[in-house]
Design a protein around this motif. Sequence first.
Motif, PDB file in Angstrom:
ATOM      1  N   GLY A 187       0.831  -1.203   0.000  1.00 37.27           N
ATOM      2  CA  GLY A 187       0.000   0.000   0.000  1.00 37.27           C
ATOM      3  C   GLY A 187       0.858   1.242   0.000  1.00 37.27           C
ATOM      4  N   GLU A 188       0.296   2.323   0.496  1.00 42.58           N
ATOM      5  CA  GLU A 188       1.020   3.591   0.605  1.00 42.58           C
ATOM      6  C   GLU A 188       0.946   4.073   2.051  1.00 42.58           C
ATOM      7  OE1 GLU A 188      -0.732   6.229  -2.236  1.00 42.58           O
ATOM      8  OE2 GLU A 188       0.370   5.352  -3.924  1.00 42.58           O
ATOM      9  N   ALA A 189       2.090   4.450   2.590  1.00 43.13           N
ATOM     10  CA  ALA A 189       2.170   4.828   3.991  1.00 43.13           C
ATOM     11  C   ALA A 189       2.631   6.266   4.144  1.00 43.13           C
ATOM     12  CB  ALA A 189       3.127   3.895   4.742  1.00 43.13           C
ATOM     13  N   THR A 190       2.352   6.815   5.316  1.00 42.39           N
ATOM     14  CA  THR A 190       2.853   8.131   5.700  1.00 42.39           C
ATOM     15  C   THR A 190       4.136   7.957   6.502  1.00 42.39           C
ATOM     16  OG1 THR A 190       0.642   9.081   5.735  1.00 42.39           O
ATOM     17  CG2 THR A 190       2.340  10.235   6.981  1.00 42.39           C
ATOM     18  N   ALA A 191       5.131   8.777   6.217  1.00 41.96           N
ATOM     19  CA  ALA A 191       6.395   8.749   6.954  1.00 41.96           C
ATOM     20  C   ALA A 191       6.345   9.761   8.088  1.00 41.96           C
ATOM     21  CB  ALA A 191       7.556   9.074   6.019  1.00 41.96           C
ATOM     22  N   TYR A 192       6.801   9.335   9.273  1.00 41.67           N
ATOM     23  CA  TYR A 192       6.818  10.203  10.449  1.00 41.67           C
ATOM     24  C   TYR A 192       8.210  10.234  11.057  1.00 41.67           C
ATOM     25  CZ  TYR A 192       1.685   9.902  10.468  1.00 41.67           C
ATOM     26  OH  TYR A 192       0.354   9.959  10.133  1.00 41.67           O
ATOM     27  N   SER A 193       8.564  11.373  11.620  1.00 39.27           N
ATOM     28  CA  SER A 193       9.786  11.470  12.412  1.00 39.27           C
ATOM     29  C   SER A 193       9.522  10.883  13.787  1.00 39.27           C
ATOM     30  CB  SER A 193      10.225  12.922  12.541  1.00 39.27           C
ATOM     31  OG  SER A 193       9.352  13.618  13.417  1.00 39.27           O
ATOM     32  N   ALA A 194      10.589  10.743  14.584  1.00 44.12           N
ATOM     33  CA  ALA A 194      10.451  10.190  15.934  1.00 44.12           C
ATOM     34  C   ALA A 194       9.667  11.102  16.857  1.00 44.12           C
ATOM     35  CB  ALA A 194      11.830   9.906  16.522  1.00 44.12           C
ATOM     36  N   THR A 195       9.476  12.349  16.466  1.00 45.17           N
ATOM     37  CA  THR A 195       8.680  13.280  17.261  1.00 45.17           C
ATOM     38  C   THR A 195       7.282  13.481  16.687  1.00 45.17           C
ATOM     39  OG1 THR A 195       9.631  15.139  16.030  1.00 45.17           O
ATOM     40  CG2 THR A 195      10.712  14.510  18.099  1.00 45.17           C
ATOM     41  N   GLY A 196       6.942  12.676  15.669  1.00 42.68           N
ATOM     42  CA  GLY A 196       5.603  12.729  15.109  1.00 42.68           C
ATOM     43  C   GLY A 196       5.418  13.693  13.963  1.00 42.68           C
ATOM     44  N   GLU A 197       6.492  14.308  13.490  1.00 39.55           N
ATOM     45  CA  GLU A 197       6.373  15.218  12.352  1.00 39.55           C
ATOM     46  C   GLU A 197       6.089  14.421  11.089  1.00 39.55           C
ATOM     47  OE1 GLU A 197       9.096  18.437   9.820  1.00 39.55           O
ATOM     48  OE2 GLU A 197       9.978  17.225  11.415  1.00 39.55           O
ATOM     49  N   GLU A 198       5.095  14.848  10.331  1.00 36.59           N
ATOM     50  CA  GLU A 198       4.770  14.191   9.078  1.00 36.59           C
ATOM     51  C   GLU A 198       5.792  14.588   8.020  1.00 36.59           C
ATOM     52  OE1 GLU A 198       1.260  14.754   5.988  1.00 36.59           O
ATOM     53  OE2 GLU A 198       0.529  13.783   7.835  1.00 36.59           O
ATOM     54  N   LEU A 199       6.475  13.579   7.472  1.00 38.17           N
ATOM     55  CA  LEU A 199       7.560  13.839   6.522  1.00 38.17           C
ATOM     56  C   LEU A 199       7.127  13.653   5.070  1.00 38.17           C
ATOM     57  CD1 LEU A 199      10.405  11.936   8.430  1.00 38.17           C
ATOM     58  CD2 LEU A 199       9.830  14.375   8.555  1.00 38.17           C
ATOM     59  N   ALA A 200       6.235  12.735   4.826  1.00 41.21           N
ATOM     60  CA  ALA A 200       5.778  12.472   3.457  1.00 41.21           C
ATOM     61  C   ALA A 200       4.535  11.610   3.528  1.00 41.21           C
ATOM     62  CB  ALA A 200       6.866  11.765   2.645  1.00 41.21           C
TER      63      ALA A 200
END
Length: 455
Positions: free
Chosen positions: A85-98
């Motif tokens: 599928g397609e996923a959302t990328a998150y930083s370790a602090t919860g910032e949405e990266l892509a």
Amino acid sequence: MQFSPLTRLLAASLLSASMAAAGLVIASAPAHARGVPGTVVEGPIPGAPPGDPSSPDVADTYPWMATNVDLASLGYVEQEFFVSGEATAYSATGEELATGVPYKTRVIVRKPARPHRYNGTVIAEWQNVTAGYDLDALWSTAQITRAGYAWAGISAQRVGVEHLTEWSPARYGDLDVTGGGRFTGDELSYDIYAQVAETLRTSSPLRGLRTGTVLGVGASQSAFRMTTYYDAVLPQSEKVFDGYAFIVGPAPARRGPEPVFNVLSETDVRSPVRPPDTDTFRRWEVAGSAHSGWHGQEYRRPILTRDLGEAPTYQCDAPPFSRVPLHHVIATSYDHLVRWTKGRTPPSAPPLQFNPDGSKARDALGLAKGGIRLSQVEAPTALNTGDNSGETFCFLFGTHAPFDEARLDALYPSRGRYVAAVVQSDARNLREGYLLPADARQNRADAIHSDVGRD
């Protein structure tokens, strides 16, 4: 061999205790089935041991760490699926990266083979990759199968998936959880884990099952990842899990509406400072147990020998692998967690005790004081602790040093005295809600058939 009236009474109470189990509906999955919007589930993937992981024919391969247990005799089956599928990328602090990053991974499922055996709950484990490969650290055959749980091991991290692609290129060669190398720090892992878990409720891996509860569970390194998911990612994403178990690792700092269990071995408790229990949080600490003890090591040893050629060996400073059955308490926490999702609050547990200098308090035998005290600690036949040292992972294994005959004779002048001590301890843990009846019955049987105490 004669037992006292108290022993017989307590033994009868253990034998009469029972656990409820409900049923399961199985439906064979089509080759491609949609569950979560945007995800595709393929499977079950053919192939089972014995086989050859290097074979170019997928049907001649088998799943990594496929169980060596005769699941059919227990009314269970094991199947593997691929999820993409397609996923959302998150930083370790919860910032949405892509967003919209493609992935493909796998989930291995062990589930009852007949409808009436399923209890309606899926245990969705985030596979641990500390050793450099996927490890189903929380699979415990007797406890999971007798209760009728479905268990699913989800591969969410780069290290584990890359090992799969190398171990069996034909089977796993097109798996990828990095977005084609764009996110190599497991930024996709949080959403992948949640998406795959959601398919367990709605799609092919458990199609046709009346699944009411999905538990998110992880051990050690996986608990760290799940803590980030719970604290930083979950508040901005859709709810997937009904409850959480963070095992031998950290627990979230946030207190949300979902119930959270944190079960720790003696190894993992390093400070008398601990968070308080709340309406949605429980922390249990188990005296004498190890972060990675004998039970899990013995299960995985022949499987790793099969899949890697040999299982790891260790030279520790003290005899390794505590035999205090932490898995008994973990199984109890799952049952409590399911009831907790329906409003029934579980018991709290006493913490391990510490000395004024910050060291763990121990009794004259060297056993930790406080905490949940299973019969292997309250009626000991060996020194079991959470401590050890030496090479690599030795510090996680705890110790197991059997008592000599003179000490055993002093503690238990007769077999009946030993069995009574085991039964009394287990009866107390049953009443307090830290042990399940089936495990108490097995403890009693083991005591009766042991060599401890003179006949």
